[in-house]
Each structure stands twice: as C-alpha cells, then as structure tokens.
Design an enzyme around this catalytic site. Structure first.
Site, PDB file in Angstrom:
ATOM      1  N   LYS A  83      24.197  50.898 -76.487  1.00 19.75           N
ATOM      2  CA  LYS A  83      22.993  50.555 -77.253  1.00 19.75           C
ATOM      3  C   LYS A  83      23.386  50.424 -78.710  1.00 19.75           C
ATOM      4  O   LYS A  83      24.376  51.017 -79.146  1.00 19.75           O
ATOM      5  CB  LYS A  83      21.942  51.668 -77.108  1.00 19.75           C
ATOM      6  CG  LYS A  83      20.522  51.193 -77.366  1.00 19.75           C
ATOM      7  CD  LYS A  83      19.913  50.594 -76.120  1.00 19.75           C
ATOM      8  CE  LYS A  83      18.591  49.935 -76.399  1.00 19.75           C
ATOM      9  NZ  LYS A  83      17.898  49.540 -75.156  1.00 19.75           N
ATOM     10  N   ASP A 134      15.997  44.392 -77.884  1.00 22.32           N
ATOM     11  CA  ASP A 134      15.173  45.580 -77.653  1.00 22.32           C
ATOM     12  C   ASP A 134      14.041  45.430 -78.682  1.00 22.32           C
ATOM     13  O   ASP A 134      13.782  44.307 -79.139  1.00 22.32           O
ATOM     14  CB  ASP A 134      15.997  46.872 -77.864  1.00 22.32           C
ATOM     15  CG  ASP A 134      15.287  48.122 -77.355  1.00 22.32           C
ATOM     16  OD1 ASP A 134      15.307  48.375 -76.147  1.00 22.32           O
ATOM     17  OD2 ASP A 134      14.669  48.851 -78.175  1.00 22.32           O
ATOM     18  N   GLY A 171       1.261  48.900 -76.304  1.00 21.14           N
ATOM     19  CA  GLY A 171       2.152  47.889 -76.864  1.00 21.14           C
ATOM     20  C   GLY A 171       1.544  46.509 -76.702  1.00 21.14           C
ATOM     21  O   GLY A 171       0.528  46.328 -76.002  1.00 21.14           O
ATOM     22  N   PHE A 172       2.167  45.536 -77.370  1.00 17.22           N
ATOM     23  CA  PHE A 172       1.703  44.143 -77.219  1.00 17.22           C
ATOM     24  C   PHE A 172       2.876  43.182 -77.325  1.00 17.22           C
ATOM     25  O   PHE A 172       2.706  41.987 -77.469  1.00 17.22           O
ATOM     26  CB  PHE A 172       0.643  43.806 -78.270  1.00 17.22           C
ATOM     27  CG  PHE A 172       1.173  43.742 -79.690  1.00 17.22           C
ATOM     28  CD1 PHE A 172       1.439  44.888 -80.410  1.00 17.22           C
ATOM     29  CD2 PHE A 172       1.417  42.517 -80.301  1.00 17.22           C
ATOM     30  CE1 PHE A 172       1.943  44.823 -81.712  1.00 17.22           C
ATOM     31  CE2 PHE A 172       1.921  42.441 -81.600  1.00 17.22           C
ATOM     32  CZ  PHE A 172       2.184  43.604 -82.301  1.00 17.22           C
ATOM     33  N   GLY A 173       4.094  43.727 -77.211  1.00 19.49           N
ATOM     34  CA  GLY A 173       5.297  42.905 -77.375  1.00 19.49           C
ATOM     35  C   GLY A 173       5.739  42.298 -76.057  1.00 19.49           C
ATOM     36  O   GLY A 173       4.952  42.147 -75.115  1.00 19.49           O
ATOM     37  N   ASN A 174       6.998  41.965 -76.005  1.00 18.44           N
ATOM     38  CA  ASN A 174       7.570  41.282 -74.849  1.00 18.44           C
ATOM     39  C   ASN A 174       7.329  42.022 -73.529  1.00 18.44           C
ATOM     40  O   ASN A 174       6.957  41.415 -72.518  1.00 18.44           O
ATOM     41  CB  ASN A 174       9.079  41.122 -75.115  1.00 18.44           C
ATOM     42  CG  ASN A 174       9.822  40.591 -73.921  1.00 18.44           C
ATOM     43  OD1 ASN A 174      10.456  41.340 -73.196  1.00 18.44           O
ATOM     44  ND2 ASN A 174       9.719  39.303 -73.686  1.00 18.44           N
ATOM     45  N   VAL A 175       7.499  43.333 -73.540  1.00 21.78           N
ATOM     46  CA  VAL A 175       7.379  44.114 -72.309  1.00 21.78           C
ATOM     47  C   VAL A 175       5.924  44.153 -71.834  1.00 21.78           C
ATOM     48  O   VAL A 175       5.613  43.888 -70.667  1.00 21.78           O
ATOM     49  CB  VAL A 175       7.935  45.542 -72.530  1.00 21.78           C
ATOM     50  CG1 VAL A 175       7.724  46.404 -71.304  1.00 21.78           C
ATOM     51  CG2 VAL A 175       9.416  45.481 -72.896  1.00 21.78           C
ATOM     52  N   ALA A 176       5.002  44.456 -72.776  1.00 21.65           N
ATOM     53  CA  ALA A 176       3.575  44.519 -72.449  1.00 21.65           C
ATOM     54  C   ALA A 176       3.088  43.163 -71.943  1.00 21.65           C
ATOM     55  O   ALA A 176       2.326  43.078 -70.968  1.00 21.65           O
ATOM     56  CB  ALA A 176       2.781  44.938 -73.684  1.00 21.65           C
ATOM     57  N   TRP A 177       3.538  42.107 -72.585  1.00 23.67           N
ATOM     58  CA  TRP A 177       3.148  40.741 -72.212  1.00 23.67           C
ATOM     59  C   TRP A 177       3.535  40.420 -70.768  1.00 23.67           C
ATOM     60  O   TRP A 177       2.703  39.981 -69.959  1.00 23.67           O
ATOM     61  CB  TRP A 177       3.801  39.766 -73.206  1.00 23.67           C
ATOM     62  CG  TRP A 177       3.796  38.328 -72.791  1.00 23.67           C
ATOM     63  CD1 TRP A 177       2.747  37.465 -72.876  1.00 23.67           C
ATOM     64  CD2 TRP A 177       4.892  37.591 -72.230  1.00 23.67           C
ATOM     65  NE1 TRP A 177       3.121  36.231 -72.401  1.00 23.67           N
ATOM     66  CE2 TRP A 177       4.432  36.278 -71.993  1.00 23.67           C
ATOM     67  CE3 TRP A 177       6.210  37.907 -71.903  1.00 23.67           C
ATOM     68  CZ2 TRP A 177       5.249  35.284 -71.448  1.00 23.67           C
ATOM     69  CZ3 TRP A 177       7.032  36.928 -71.361  1.00 23.67           C
ATOM     70  CH2 TRP A 177       6.547  35.632 -71.140  1.00 23.67           C
TER      71      TRP A 177
END
Ligand code: 2IT
Length: 445
Positions: free
Chosen positions: A124, A164, A235-241
């Site tokens: 990471k 990330d 959240g509202f980013g890539n993962v949440a989307w």
C-alpha cells in the site's frame, strides 16, 4: 502464542500506530486455532515475519501550486509481503494518511489478495496530499513529482500500485504517464488504467459490484434474498457508487449516502440518475454530499451525522476505516439490521464487530467483501501480460466467480459449531493459510 504479550511488544516497537495495531490484533485473534494446530508456523517465526513489512519507502514530494508557491507533502510505499506474488495494493491521497494507516491497509491487503486466488502479494502507499479543491494541473504536478521517487521501487513483476481514496482514473493517468517516461516501458505497472491504454473493463465498478456479489452469496447462505431489502450506504465515491448500482439492479433499495459533511436520506430510493449524480458530486472535487437535496427534492440532509441511525435491513460501510463504531452498531441492531457488509477497509471498529457477533448478525469483513476491486486489478495484470483485453462480460463473470469462491472460503473456515458463520475468522484463516504455507515453502528470506 500469548496474544497480549505479542501485542505489547509490537506496540513498544511501533508506538502510536493505532490503526496498524488494530488490524494486526484483529487478524491474530482469529488465528488462535490455526496456530495451535500448526506448531511449524511458530518455529518458522511466521507471525513475527508477517506483521513487519518487508520494507517501507518514505519520501518528500515537492511541487509547485497554481499560485507559484512550493508545497511539500510526504510520500510512502509499504511493501508488506510478496510470498504469493508481486506487492499489490492501492495508493491513497488524503490528508489523514500516515504510516499507521498505510501499514494497516498493507497488512489487510496481504490477506485480501490471498483470498482473490490470484498471485498478488500485499502493499500500500500514498501521500498526505489533499486533492480537495486542487486544479487538474496541480494534481498532475503532484502526481508527477510523487512518481519521480516511487518509480525506482515498482515494476510490473515487483510492485503494482493502483487507486484508493483520492486516487482515481485521473490520478492513475498522471502517475502512469510519468512512470512510462522514466522507465521507458509500457507495461501494467499500475492498475485502474484508462480503457484506451491498458485498463480493464469493469475495474471502476469492481469493488462495489464484488461487494454486492458477496452480499448476494451471504443472502443465499441464509436462505434470503437481496430483493426488496433496504440498504444504508456510507460514502459517495467509487465504491459507494458501484455498490449502489449493483444493489439496485438486484432489486434492493438504497436509502442513504454520506460524505464528510453529513448524510443524505432519500426515502424514495437512490437509483438511476441519482446514482449517476454521485459521479458529478465526486467530479466537483468538494468532498460534500449536501447539494444532493437541491437536485432531488424529497431527500433530506443530516449535517455532521453518519447514516447508521436509519432503520435498514443491510448496512454497507463504503467510506473509510473505523466509520462505524460500537454506538453505531447498537443503533443498527436496535433497528433490526440483519446483515453487515464492510466494503470500506476496516470500516467497523472492534467494538462494532463484537456487537454484531454477539447479536449473531452476519458481518462480512472488508478484506473479503471489498476484494473485488483488487481482484479485477489482478485481471487487469493478466490482460496486460497477454497484451489482450477481455470483454466486460468476461471480466464481470470472473469477478462473480472470485467473489463466490471468497464467500465459500469464509464458510469453510468460519462456520462455528452452532452454525453461525464468523466471516471475519473465515476470511482471516483462509487468507493466512495460503500466505503462511507459501512462506514455509520459500525458506527464511
Ligand atoms: O483497498 C483496495 O483493495 C484497493 N484500494 C484496490 C487495490 C488494487 O490494487 O486494486
């Protein structure tokens, strides 16, 4: 092994690295039986070797902002363990980034990558650079300066970074461009690349889609279905989307998203153009969700709050570490939550996990539930090696198979005598065994 004694020693060596120590303790607590059954691991010092990264690079990143001022950030790459393949894991750009956070993420990544069944070790990296409010030109200059240091350490068969938090397609583009120029090669050294220059189809969707495929398996194992379930997402980013997109496709109703400014409750359900709007919110670069209510009247914004007080069947943390604590877990349980799927890394605190386990509510840990992202990164590496691209359907189908297999591994190693599935234990044991046995095979290195 004596866990408390071990943790005390580790803390003495790494004082104040709270997230790292939390992640190590969580894994070691699950391994008690396995370690007792396999005394050869103790003789070979497997745990002592596993908890320390192979190496850490830290560096200074100096860059010039749009006002002509020089800014200085810190950059890091933690190469944790490469027993089963090249170091692999994302880069996080966020002001909260420090060594403890990157060490916890790198440690988790070892087991997650092992669970994917693909040949990837754990690593990471990142920086305390804050992309919020920065221009494209500033992000480019920062990314180029960052890569000027990082490139010496990475390579397609050595260490393959990806995105990330704060690192998406735009950042990967700038990083890759500079790597290619310095290394004079066009290889799969970063994943999450654009579709025109070596990226894999479905990589942007993969973490969220994979998370929902995992939850779908969890439903089946409990003779239940996602159809008609109410879901809270943070959240509202890539993962949440990606999670919202697939959850809605499978017939569930998503009622919340959130940002650092608070959460949105949309009783009518977040679907269709409301999910597309998450991309706009993200592209605005402001890191807030409040504008959603102006766009979609009927929704409500709760400033400064997290979405865990809302009554739902399934809670899916999709934002960041320790975003769901013991109090939040108590609220969810009081409201009758039935399943928890951690799609963020270490989204739940140990108190929250304990509360879910005590209430016998199935809890899927991040290293299993969110493994779809890095799994499709692994598939991107395969495609780059072949100099060939699979169709979206082919990648999606492989992702689906991988998530089904991860769920099966959790059941195999996590089912308790009373039938309760301890997914956290299952994921830790399955991920650990492959890495530990590989280290045994390869000698003391
Ligand atoms: O936490 C994660 O698994 C990621 N950020 C994705 C890592 C990757 O190499 O795709």
């Amino acid at each position: 092994m004596n866990l408390e004694k071990f943790m005390n020693n580790l803390e003495a060596k790494h004082p104040g690295e709270l997230e790292y120590l939390q992640a190590v303790r969580e894994v070691l607590e699950s391994l008690e039986d396995v370690l007792a059954e396999n005394p050869q691991f103790a003789t070979a010092g497997i745990i002592e070797r596993l908890v320390e990264p192979d190496r850490i690079l830290t560096f200074k990143v100096a860059w010039v902002d749009d006002n002509g001022r020089v800014q200085v950030n810190l950059g890091y790459r933690v190469q944790f363990n490469n027993a089963i393949g090249p170091y692999k894991g994302g880069l996080r750009f966020h002001p909260s980034v420090n060594l403890s956070i990157l060490k916890f993420l790198g440690f988790e990544q070892i087991f997650k990558n092992s669970l994917t069944t693909l040949p990837m070790g754990g690593g990471k990296g990142g920086s305390d650079f804050d992309p919020k409010g920065k221009s494209d030109a500033e992000v480019m200059r920062f990314a180029q300066a960052f890569m000027l240091e990082l490139w010496r350490l990475i390579g397609p068969e050595t260490d393959v970074p990806a995105g990330d938090i704060g690192v998406g397609g735009r950042e990967i583009g700038f990083l890759y461009g500079m790597y290619k120029k310095l290394a004079r090669e066009n290889t799969g050294v970063l994943t999450g690349k654009g579709g025109n220059w070596g990226g894999s189809l479905i990589r942007p969707e993969a973490t969220g889609f994979g998370g929902i495929y995992f939850m779908n398996e969890m439903m089946k194992a409990h003779k239940d279905t996602l159809k008609g379930k109410t879901i809270s997402i943070s959240g509202f980013g890539n993962v949440a989307w990606g999670a919202a997109l697939k959850a809605v496709e499978l017939g569930a109703k998503v009622v919340t998203i959130s940002g650092p400014d608070g959460y949105i409750y949309d009783e009518a359900g977040i679907s269709g153009d409301k999910i597309d709007y998450m991309l706009e919110l993200r592209a605005s670069n402001n890191d807030i969700v409040a504008p959603y209510t102006k766009e979609f009247p009927g929704s409500k914004f709760f400033p400064g709050e997290r979405p865990w007080g809302v009554k739902v069947d399934i809670a899916l943390p999709c934002a960041t570490q320790n975003e769901l604590n013991g109090d939040d877990a108590a609220k969810l349980l009081a409201n009758g939550v039935k399943y928890i799927g951690e799609i963020s890394n270490m989204g739940c605190t140990p108190e929250a996990i304990h509360a879910f386990h005590k209430a016998k509510v199935p809890y899927g840990p991040g290293k299993a539930v969110n493994a779809g992202g890095v799994a499709v990164s692994g598939l991107e590496m395969s495609q780059n090696s072949m100099k060939f691209n699979w169709s979206a359907e082919e990648v999606d189908q492989k992702l689906h198979t991988i998530m089904t297999n991860i769920h099966a591994a959790c059941i195999k190693h996590g089912t308790e005598a009373n039938g309760f599935i301890n997914y956290a234990k299952g994921a830790n044991v399955a991920g650990f065994l492959k890495v530990a046995n590989s280290m045994m095979d390869q000698g003391i290195i």
